[in-house]
Design a protein around this motif. Sequence first.
Motif, PDB file in Angstrom:
ATOM      1  N   THR A   1       0.821  -1.199   0.000  1.00  0.00           N
ATOM      2  CA  THR A   1       0.000   0.000   0.000  1.00  0.00           C
ATOM      3  C   THR A   1       0.862   1.258   0.000  1.00  0.00           C
ATOM      4  O   THR A   1       0.591   2.204  -0.747  1.00  0.00           O
ATOM      5  CB  THR A   1      -0.941   0.006   1.212  1.00  0.00           C
ATOM      6  N   ILE A   2       1.900   1.269   0.788  1.00  0.00           N
ATOM      7  CA  ILE A   2       2.810   2.418   0.821  1.00  0.00           C
ATOM      8  C   ILE A   2       3.518   2.579  -0.518  1.00  0.00           C
ATOM      9  O   ILE A   2       3.673   3.701  -1.020  1.00  0.00           O
ATOM     10  CB  ILE A   2       3.814   2.275   1.984  1.00  0.00           C
ATOM     11  N   LEU A   3       3.930   1.489  -1.123  1.00  0.00           N
ATOM     12  CA  LEU A   3       4.570   1.560  -2.434  1.00  0.00           C
ATOM     13  C   LEU A   3       3.616   2.078  -3.505  1.00  0.00           C
ATOM     14  O   LEU A   3       4.020   2.847  -4.388  1.00  0.00           O
ATOM     15  CB  LEU A   3       5.131   0.204  -2.827  1.00  0.00           C
ATOM     16  N   LYS A   4       2.366   1.675  -3.452  1.00  0.00           N
ATOM     17  CA  LYS A   4       1.377   2.168  -4.407  1.00  0.00           C
ATOM     18  C   LYS A   4       1.159   3.667  -4.247  1.00  0.00           C
ATOM     19  O   LYS A   4       1.080   4.404  -5.229  1.00  0.00           O
ATOM     20  CB  LYS A   4       0.051   1.432  -4.238  1.00  0.00           C
ATOM     21  N   ILE A   5       1.062   4.120  -3.017  1.00  0.00           N
ATOM     22  CA  ILE A   5       0.872   5.549  -2.755  1.00  0.00           C
ATOM     23  C   ILE A   5       2.087   6.339  -3.228  1.00  0.00           C
ATOM     24  O   ILE A   5       1.953   7.396  -3.861  1.00  0.00           O
ATOM     25  CB  ILE A   5       0.585   5.791  -1.262  1.00  0.00           C
ATOM     26  N   ALA A   6       3.276   5.829  -2.953  1.00  0.00           N
ATOM     27  CA  ALA A   6       4.498   6.503  -3.400  1.00  0.00           C
ATOM     28  C   ALA A   6       4.568   6.546  -4.925  1.00  0.00           C
ATOM     29  O   ALA A   6       4.992   7.555  -5.505  1.00  0.00           O
ATOM     30  CB  ALA A   6       5.724   5.803  -2.825  1.00  0.00           C
ATOM     31  N   ALA A   7       4.148   5.486  -5.583  1.00  0.00           N
ATOM     32  CA  ALA A   7       4.157   5.450  -7.047  1.00  0.00           C
ATOM     33  C   ALA A   7       3.190   6.477  -7.614  1.00  0.00           C
ATOM     34  O   ALA A   7       3.505   7.156  -8.595  1.00  0.00           O
ATOM     35  CB  ALA A   7       3.815   4.050  -7.540  1.00  0.00           C
ATOM     36  N   VAL A   8       2.032   6.628  -7.003  1.00  0.00           N
ATOM     37  CA  VAL A   8       1.054   7.616  -7.472  1.00  0.00           C
ATOM     38  C   VAL A   8       1.615   9.030  -7.324  1.00  0.00           C
ATOM     39  O   VAL A   8       1.502   9.855  -8.238  1.00  0.00           O
ATOM     40  CB  VAL A   8      -0.287   7.461  -6.722  1.00  0.00           C
ATOM     41  N   PHE A   9       2.238   9.320  -6.192  1.00  0.00           N
ATOM     42  CA  PHE A   9       2.830  10.644  -5.997  1.00  0.00           C
ATOM     43  C   PHE A   9       3.972  10.894  -6.986  1.00  0.00           C
ATOM     44  O   PHE A   9       4.110  11.993  -7.521  1.00  0.00           O
ATOM     45  CB  PHE A   9       3.336  10.822  -4.561  1.00  0.00           C
TER      46      PHE A   9
END
Length: 58
Positions: free
Chosen positions: A10-18
Amino acid sequence: MKTSRYILYTILKIAAVFFIAFLLFLGGLIVGYGVIGDGSPMAVFDANIWANITRFLK
Protein backbone atom coordinates in the motif's frame (compact mmCIF):
# COMPACT_ATOMS: atom_id res chain seq x y z
CA MET A 1 3.30 -11.47 8.13
CA LYS A 2 0.51 -10.81 5.62
CA THR A 3 -0.40 -7.55 7.33
CA SER A 4 3.10 -6.10 7.04
CA ARG A 5 3.30 -7.13 3.38
CA TYR A 6 -0.08 -5.51 2.70
CA ILE A 7 1.05 -2.30 4.39
CA LEU A 8 4.29 -2.28 2.37
CA TYR A 9 2.43 -2.75 -0.93
CA THR A 10 0.00 0.00 0.00
CA ILE A 11 2.81 2.42 0.82
CA LEU A 12 4.57 1.56 -2.43
CA LYS A 13 1.38 2.17 -4.41
CA ILE A 14 0.87 5.55 -2.76
CA ALA A 15 4.50 6.50 -3.40
CA ALA A 16 4.16 5.45 -7.05
CA VAL A 17 1.05 7.62 -7.47
CA PHE A 18 2.83 10.64 -6.00
CA PHE A 19 5.89 10.03 -8.19
CA ILE A 20 3.78 9.74 -11.35
CA ALA A 21 1.83 12.87 -10.40
CA PHE A 22 5.11 14.75 -9.89
CA LEU A 23 6.41 13.63 -13.30
CA LEU A 24 3.15 14.70 -14.95
CA PHE A 25 3.37 18.07 -13.21
CA LEU A 26 6.90 18.60 -14.53
CA GLY A 27 5.83 17.51 -18.00
CA GLY A 28 2.93 19.94 -17.87
CA LEU A 29 5.25 22.76 -16.88
CA ILE A 30 7.58 22.00 -19.78
CA VAL A 31 4.78 21.73 -22.33
CA GLY A 32 2.88 24.72 -21.01
CA TYR A 33 5.85 27.07 -20.87
CA GLY A 34 7.90 25.71 -23.76
CA VAL A 35 5.33 24.76 -26.37
CA ILE A 36 2.25 26.81 -25.60
CA GLY A 37 4.06 29.80 -24.10
CA ASP A 38 6.74 30.11 -26.82
CA GLY A 39 9.59 29.96 -24.32
CA SER A 40 12.47 27.57 -23.92
CA PRO A 41 11.12 24.35 -22.38
CA MET A 42 13.91 24.08 -19.81
CA ALA A 43 13.73 27.78 -18.90
CA VAL A 44 10.67 27.00 -16.78
CA PHE A 45 13.05 25.78 -14.07
CA ASP A 46 14.83 29.15 -13.86
CA ALA A 47 14.39 30.96 -10.53
CA ASN A 48 13.74 34.31 -12.25
CA ILE A 49 10.74 32.87 -14.06
CA TRP A 50 9.23 31.71 -10.77
CA ALA A 51 9.91 35.10 -9.19
CA ASN A 52 7.95 36.73 -12.03
CA ILE A 53 5.11 34.20 -11.65
CA THR A 54 4.79 34.77 -7.90
CA ARG A 55 5.00 38.54 -8.39
CA PHE A 56 2.22 38.29 -11.00
CA LEU A 57 0.00 36.24 -8.67
CA LYS A 58 0.35 38.70 -5.76
